[in-house]
Design a protein around this motif. Structure first.
Motif, PDB file in Angstrom:
ATOM      1  N   UNK A 170     -58.016   1.210 -38.684  1.00 25.12           N
ATOM      2  CA  UNK A 170     -57.776   1.530 -37.290  1.00 25.12           C
ATOM      3  C   UNK A 170     -57.326   0.354 -36.443  1.00 25.12           C
ATOM      4  N   UNK A 171     -57.078  -0.792 -37.070  1.00 21.17           N
ATOM      5  CA  UNK A 171     -56.630  -1.971 -36.326  1.00 21.17           C
ATOM      6  C   UNK A 171     -55.118  -1.937 -36.134  1.00 21.17           C
ATOM      7  N   UNK A 172     -54.396  -1.560 -37.176  1.00 19.09           N
ATOM      8  CA  UNK A 172     -52.939  -1.468 -37.140  1.00 19.09           C
ATOM      9  C   UNK A 172     -52.533  -0.002 -37.194  1.00 19.09           C
ATOM     10  N   UNK A 173     -51.399   0.329 -36.571  1.00 22.01           N
ATOM     11  CA  UNK A 173     -50.940   1.710 -36.605  1.00 22.01           C
ATOM     12  C   UNK A 173     -50.545   2.091 -38.024  1.00 22.01           C
ATOM     13  N   UNK A 174     -50.716   3.370 -38.399  1.00 27.00           N
ATOM     14  CA  UNK A 174     -50.464   3.810 -39.775  1.00 27.00           C
ATOM     15  C   UNK A 174     -49.077   3.439 -40.295  1.00 27.00           C
ATOM     16  N   UNK A 175     -48.060   3.534 -39.451  1.00 27.48           N
ATOM     17  CA  UNK A 175     -46.711   3.194 -39.910  1.00 27.48           C
ATOM     18  C   UNK A 175     -46.636   1.730 -40.337  1.00 27.48           C
ATOM     19  N   UNK A 176     -47.209   0.830 -39.561  1.00 27.25           N
ATOM     20  CA  UNK A 176     -47.175  -0.588 -39.907  1.00 27.25           C
ATOM     21  C   UNK A 176     -47.973  -0.859 -41.171  1.00 27.25           C
ATOM     22  N   UNK A 177     -49.074  -0.150 -41.351  1.00 21.52           N
ATOM     23  CA  UNK A 177     -49.847  -0.278 -42.584  1.00 21.52           C
ATOM     24  C   UNK A 177     -48.961   0.024 -43.794  1.00 21.52           C
ATOM     25  N   UNK A 178     -48.229   1.117 -43.724  1.00 19.81           N
ATOM     26  CA  UNK A 178     -47.367   1.494 -44.842  1.00 19.81           C
ATOM     27  C   UNK A 178     -46.231   0.489 -45.039  1.00 19.81           C
ATOM     28  N   UNK A 179     -45.664  -0.026 -43.956  1.00 23.19           N
ATOM     29  CA  UNK A 179     -44.598  -1.019 -44.073  1.00 23.19           C
ATOM     30  C   UNK A 179     -45.101  -2.294 -44.726  1.00 23.19           C
ATOM     31  N   UNK A 180     -46.312  -2.701 -44.395  1.00 23.27           N
ATOM     32  CA  UNK A 180     -46.893  -3.896 -45.021  1.00 23.27           C
ATOM     33  C   UNK A 180     -47.067  -3.676 -46.514  1.00 23.27           C
ATOM     34  N   UNK A 181     -47.576  -2.510 -46.894  1.00 21.48           N
ATOM     35  CA  UNK A 181     -47.790  -2.248 -48.323  1.00 21.48           C
ATOM     36  C   UNK A 181     -46.456  -2.155 -49.059  1.00 21.48           C
ATOM     37  N   UNK A 182     -45.436  -1.582 -48.415  1.00 21.99           N
ATOM     38  CA  UNK A 182     -44.094  -1.572 -49.017  1.00 21.99           C
ATOM     39  C   UNK A 182     -43.643  -3.003 -49.282  1.00 21.99           C
ATOM     40  N   UNK A 183     -43.801  -3.883 -48.291  1.00 22.71           N
ATOM     41  CA  UNK A 183     -43.391  -5.284 -48.455  1.00 22.71           C
ATOM     42  C   UNK A 183     -44.097  -5.924 -49.639  1.00 22.71           C
ATOM     43  N   UNK A 184     -45.383  -5.705 -49.761  1.00 23.04           N
ATOM     44  CA  UNK A 184     -46.140  -6.297 -50.867  1.00 23.04           C
ATOM     45  C   UNK A 184     -45.668  -5.755 -52.214  1.00 23.04           C
ATOM     46  N   UNK A 185     -45.411  -4.456 -52.279  1.00 20.17           N
ATOM     47  CA  UNK A 185     -45.037  -3.840 -53.556  1.00 20.17           C
ATOM     48  C   UNK A 185     -43.632  -4.223 -54.003  1.00 20.17           C
ATOM     49  N   UNK A 186     -42.700  -4.405 -53.051  1.00 20.53           N
ATOM     50  CA  UNK A 186     -41.320  -4.718 -53.454  1.00 20.53           C
ATOM     51  C   UNK A 186     -41.068  -6.222 -53.554  1.00 20.53           C
ATOM     52  N   UNK A 202     -42.009   6.764 -44.341  1.00 17.51           N
ATOM     53  CA  UNK A 202     -41.075   7.726 -43.742  1.00 17.51           C
ATOM     54  C   UNK A 202     -41.837   8.878 -43.089  1.00 17.51           C
ATOM     55  N   UNK A 203     -42.871   9.339 -43.766  1.00 20.71           N
ATOM     56  CA  UNK A 203     -43.678  10.434 -43.209  1.00 20.71           C
ATOM     57  C   UNK A 203     -44.406   9.997 -41.943  1.00 20.71           C
ATOM     58  N   UNK A 204     -44.720   8.689 -41.840  1.00 17.26           N
ATOM     59  CA  UNK A 204     -45.413   8.162 -40.661  1.00 17.26           C
ATOM     60  C   UNK A 204     -44.454   7.828 -39.525  1.00 17.26           C
ATOM     61  N   UNK A 205     -43.154   8.063 -39.731  1.00 17.10           N
ATOM     62  CA  UNK A 205     -42.186   7.856 -38.672  1.00 17.10           C
ATOM     63  C   UNK A 205     -41.310   6.635 -38.808  1.00 17.10           C
ATOM     64  N   UNK A 206     -41.425   5.898 -39.931  1.00 19.63           N
ATOM     65  CA  UNK A 206     -40.578   4.716 -40.132  1.00 19.63           C
ATOM     66  C   UNK A 206     -39.123   5.134 -40.287  1.00 19.63           C
ATOM     67  N   UNK A 207     -38.227   4.293 -39.799  1.00 20.30           N
ATOM     68  CA  UNK A 207     -36.803   4.546 -39.928  1.00 20.30           C
ATOM     69  C   UNK A 207     -36.238   3.775 -41.121  1.00 20.30           C
ATOM     70  N   UNK A 208     -35.040   4.160 -41.533  1.00 24.22           N
ATOM     71  CA  UNK A 208     -34.361   3.433 -42.601  1.00 24.22           C
ATOM     72  C   UNK A 208     -34.139   1.984 -42.184  1.00 24.22           C
TER      73      UNK A 208
END
Length: 246
Positions: A174-190, A208-214
């Motif tokens: 609950x500290x970071x918004x869900x979209x940013x959480x997913x973007x951080x994990x994407x960065x770590x995985x790639x 993408x489901x959380x509202x991230x853009x391309x």
């Protein structure tokens, strides 16, 4: 103002972090530093991510257990704080590194199951009631149980439950918004130090489901492309030490 100071000022104006090793590289290989500045400026020039979010992602990349770039982490933590990141946000970002440990399981489980069966060891084919409940809890909290973790339902549902609790604590803090959480994990995985394709695909889908853009996802991917500078930074400092006093 000398050449090194002018180069440092150019980095500052471009919004590219000045790694401590650039003090050496700026004298030893100024053309390389110029080229890296242009490369980094291209990677960080987008407007889809906020400057603060960009720094938080770079903190996560620097402290990742597959990278452990102390100097880079310090630079990006200071810059993130300057841009308004809170202590809680930075502590939360650091927690994502722990989740990378589970990525040994996709490789290890498949090897273990295949080799155990080849050696004649009988593995439970049916999932126990405990395993079924563990799987249901995982799906309820994370949306999906990755296929490569499914053997844990038979082999060690208690471990799967413990990981579910850990990952849920980190992802849903609950500290970071869900979209940013997913973007951080994407960065770590790639990132080049990890390259975990199954996780990258899952979390790109989640982002993408959380509202991230391309555009946001492309900026995240570009940020990971600069990780190679950490190896250069380490190397030139060791070279400097080797020739010190020579």
């Amino acid at each position: 103002m000398d050449d090194l100071a002018r180069t440092r000022e150019r980095f500052h104006r471009a919004g590219v972090a000045w790694h401590p090793a650039f003090d050496l590289l700026g004298l030893e290989a100024p053309d390389f530093v110029d080229a890296f500045l242009d490369f980094s400026r291209s990677a960080a020039a987008g407007s889809a991510l906020t400057p603060k979010d960009r720094q938080l992602i770079q903190v996560a990349l620097a402290v990742a257990t597959t990278h452990l770039d102390r100097d880079g982490a310090a630079v990006h933590i200071r810059e993130a704080a300057r841009l308004g990141a809170t202590r809680a946000e930075l502590v939360h970002v650091c927690q994502f590194s722990t989740l990378l440990g589970i990525h040994t399981m996709p490789l290890a489980l498949s090897v273990l199951v295949e080799e155990a069966e080849r050696a004649g060891h009988a593995l439970d084919e049916e999932v126990s009631e405990e395993g079924t409940r563990a799987g249901e809890r995982f799906v309820a909290h994370r949306g999906v149980l990755p296929e490569d973790l499914e053997p844990l339902l038979r082999l060690d549902p208690g471990f799967l439950d413990a990981y579910r609790t850990l990952s849920r604590t980190v992802v849903s803090a609950g500290v970071l918004e869900p979209k940013l959480v997913e973007l951080i994990i994407v960065a770590l995985d790639v990132s080049s130090t990890h390259l975990f394709a199954p996780g990258a695909r899952l979390h790109v889908r989640n982002a993408l489901a959380a509202g991230a853009t391309i555009s946001e996802l492309m900026e995240v991917i570009k940020l990971t492309s600069a990780l190679g500078i950490s190896g250069t930074a380490l190397g030139v400092r060791l070279v400097d030490e080797a020739f010190a006093g020579g």
